[in-house]
Design an enzyme around this catalytic site. Structure first.
Site, PDB file in Angstrom:
ATOM      1  N   THR A 120       0.806  -1.227   0.000  1.00 52.21           N
ATOM      2  CA  THR A 120       0.000   0.000   0.000  1.00 52.21           C
ATOM      3  C   THR A 120       0.838   1.275   0.000  1.00 52.21           C
ATOM      4  O   THR A 120       1.939   1.310   0.575  1.00 52.21           O
ATOM      5  CB  THR A 120      -0.908   0.019   1.250  1.00 52.21           C
ATOM      6  OG1 THR A 120      -1.396   1.356   1.450  1.00 52.21           O
ATOM      7  CG2 THR A 120      -0.176  -0.382   2.519  1.00 52.21           C
ATOM      8  N   GLU A 170       0.255   3.656   1.765  1.00 49.23           N
ATOM      9  CA  GLU A 170       0.334   4.087   3.163  1.00 49.23           C
ATOM     10  C   GLU A 170       1.742   3.825   3.722  1.00 49.23           C
ATOM     11  O   GLU A 170       2.156   4.443   4.701  1.00 49.23           O
ATOM     12  CB  GLU A 170      -0.745   3.361   3.968  1.00 49.23           C
ATOM     13  CG  GLU A 170      -1.019   3.866   5.364  1.00 49.23           C
ATOM     14  CD  GLU A 170      -1.578   5.288   5.428  1.00 49.23           C
ATOM     15  OE1 GLU A 170      -1.488   5.892   6.502  1.00 49.23           O
ATOM     16  OE2 GLU A 170      -2.098   5.797   4.402  1.00 49.23           O
ATOM     17  N   TYR A 216      -0.974   0.497  10.835  1.00 50.11           N
ATOM     18  CA  TYR A 216      -1.326  -0.195   9.587  1.00 50.11           C
ATOM     19  C   TYR A 216      -0.166  -0.115   8.593  1.00 50.11           C
ATOM     20  O   TYR A 216       0.264  -1.132   8.027  1.00 50.11           O
ATOM     21  CB  TYR A 216      -2.589   0.439   8.995  1.00 50.11           C
ATOM     22  CG  TYR A 216      -2.900   0.011   7.566  1.00 50.11           C
ATOM     23  CD1 TYR A 216      -3.451  -1.243   7.299  1.00 50.11           C
ATOM     24  CD2 TYR A 216      -2.635   0.860   6.490  1.00 50.11           C
ATOM     25  CE1 TYR A 216      -3.730  -1.633   5.988  1.00 50.11           C
ATOM     26  CE2 TYR A 216      -2.916   0.479   5.185  1.00 50.11           C
ATOM     27  CZ  TYR A 216      -3.463  -0.767   4.938  1.00 50.11           C
ATOM     28  OH  TYR A 216      -3.728  -1.151   3.647  1.00 50.11           O
ATOM     29  N   LYS A 244       2.071  -3.225   7.201  1.00 46.10           N
ATOM     30  CA  LYS A 244       2.116  -3.515   5.766  1.00 46.10           C
ATOM     31  C   LYS A 244       3.553  -3.463   5.229  1.00 46.10           C
ATOM     32  O   LYS A 244       3.890  -4.154   4.284  1.00 46.10           O
ATOM     33  CB  LYS A 244       1.235  -2.517   5.014  1.00 46.10           C
ATOM     34  CG  LYS A 244      -0.251  -2.860   5.087  1.00 46.10           C
ATOM     35  CD  LYS A 244      -0.560  -4.055   4.193  1.00 46.10           C
ATOM     36  CE  LYS A 244      -2.029  -4.299   4.029  1.00 46.10           C
ATOM     37  NZ  LYS A 244      -2.338  -5.361   3.083  1.00 46.10           N
TER      38      LYS A 244
END
Ligand code: NAP
Ligand code: G4F
Length: 343
Positions: A134, A136, A157, A161
């Site tokens: 991601t 992110e 998160y 990830k």
């Protein structure tokens, strides 16, 4: 002719359901891992699920959980897929601040569990593995972000990830596995989860017009995201696994908009022009013509740390996979509004 068999974790989510439909059209036999829940969680795939007692079913669901190694290894052993798409995750950034340990368990160690299951079962030569990485993971790195940009995650998160991303690359190198990652920027559509900002906005507008909701409460309006359409992105996942070797690819549109702009465009599509006044928590979005307020700010939607600006470069995916985004930003919002106004 022997069928291609794919296993999708997270098949009940936005991307899993779209990918399942895409692969069925390509004549795959599709298996999905779903979690046991006290109420139905298969709404997004109900339209493609056939009773297994009917002749020739092509979609099979198996109970499992990324936090439960035994369920993962058993499903892989039973299904023997040629492709695994690991899309399962606690995927909400704000929720990850409230459930950091669970997020790490499911998103980081969950990925490790799948890779280990493949290795232990001696299937490293026969399975291609896709990891849902991601944007992110870039956190505070300024745009445009590409495959080589520094990764500085700004949430539990993002950090989980990033572990999953790197362990996938590690298994590729250490065990010569076909293990690829797609670094996907935000992607939306009519089946997007209701608590992500795009869907919250389109559902909020629909509810306001239906008089079921008075105001739309939001947090930070000034973050920028590169929003694509999930249908384009499912195609990219498949293309990544069809490439001759495992690799990492950014999948994005190359354009970014603020949350504020997303609000303005969405309201304009139903004929309402939003103006803004006030500052900080007191800011409102309203219609100058009628003086009606539509948007208010609620502090609870601000995160302990924000990712200010994501805008990806998809040059590598375009050059190597021939992938590019097809669906326009405004058309995607229109589709979301149509769905929410129709519900
Ligand atoms: P989503 O709609 O939230 O779906 C997540 C899926 O994972 C659901 O099927 C969920 O099951 C399942 N899941 C959650 N925890 C699990 C666990 N412990 N064990 C097994 N399954 C579990 O997410 P999405 O938008 O489709 O995203 C798919 C993947 O891409 C995720 O890994 C996400 O982090 C990543 N990603 C998404 C975006 C994006 O913009 N959408 C961008 C980059 C990366 P339930 O239905 O039972 O909750
Ligand atoms: O829609 P969001 O919750 O998505 P976010 O945090 O960018 O994460 C999504 O995209 C990631 C890819 O970059 C995925 F990996 C992840 O799984 C997920 O799909 O928030 C977008 C922006 C943020 O800046 C947030 O602070 O919208 C801002 N925002 C403002 N008000 C809000 C709200 N976000 C939500 N969810 N709810 C609000 O009321």
């Amino acid at each position: 002719m022997k069928k291609n068999i794919a296993l999708i974790t997270g098949i009940t989510g936005q991307d899993g359901s779209i990918l399942a439909k895409f692969l069925l059209k390509k004549n795959y036999e599709v298996h999905g891992i779903k979690r046991r829940s006290s109420s139905f969680n298969t709404q997004r795939i109900d339209d493609i699920y056939n009773d297994l007692h009917e002749p020739n079913p092509q979609l099979f669901l198996h109970y499992g959980d990324l936090t439960d190694f035994s369920s993962i290894i058993n499903v892989i052993k039973k299904v023997k897929p040629i492709e695994i798409y690991n899309l399962a995750a606690q995927s909400h950034v704000q929720v990850s601040f409230e459930t950091p340990e669970y997020t790490a368990n499911a998103d980081a160690i969950g990925t490790l569990r799948i890779l280990e299951a493949i290795r232990i079962l001696n299937l490293t030569k026969s399975i291609k593995f896709y990891q849902a990485s991601t944007s992110e993971m870039y956190g505070s790195t300024p745009p445009p972000q590409n495959e080589n940009s520094p990764m500085k995650p700004a949430s539990p998160y993002g950090a989980a990830k990033l572990y999953a991303h790197w362990i996938t690359k590690n298994y590729r190198t250490s065990y010569n596995m076909f293990a690829s990652t797609g670094i996907l920027f935000n992607h939306e559509g009519p089946s997007r989860g209701e608590t992500f900002v795009s869907r919250k906005i389109t559902m909020g507008i629909a509810n306001i017009l239906k008089k079921k909701q008075k105001y739309l409460y939001l947090g930070n309006l000034d973050a920028f995201r590169d929003w694509g359409d999930a249908r384009d992105y499912a195609k990219a996942m498949w293309k990544i696994l069809q490439y001759k070797k495992p690799d990492d690819f950014v999948i994005a549109t190359g354009k970014s908009y603020s949350v504020r702009k997303f609000v303005e465009i969405s309201f304009s599509l139903v004929g309402i022009k939003i103006s803004w006044k006030g500052k900080g928590l007191k800011e409102i979005g309203y219609d100058k013509k009628t003086n009606r307020t539509y948007i208010k700010i609620d502090a609870k939607y601000f995160r302990p740390q924000e990712v200010d600006h994501l805008r990806g470069s998809f040059k590598k995916a375009n050059r190597i996979l021939g992938w590019k985004p097809e669906i326009k930003f405004k058309d995607m919002i229109k589709d979301m509004l149509d769905k929410d106004l129709g519900d």
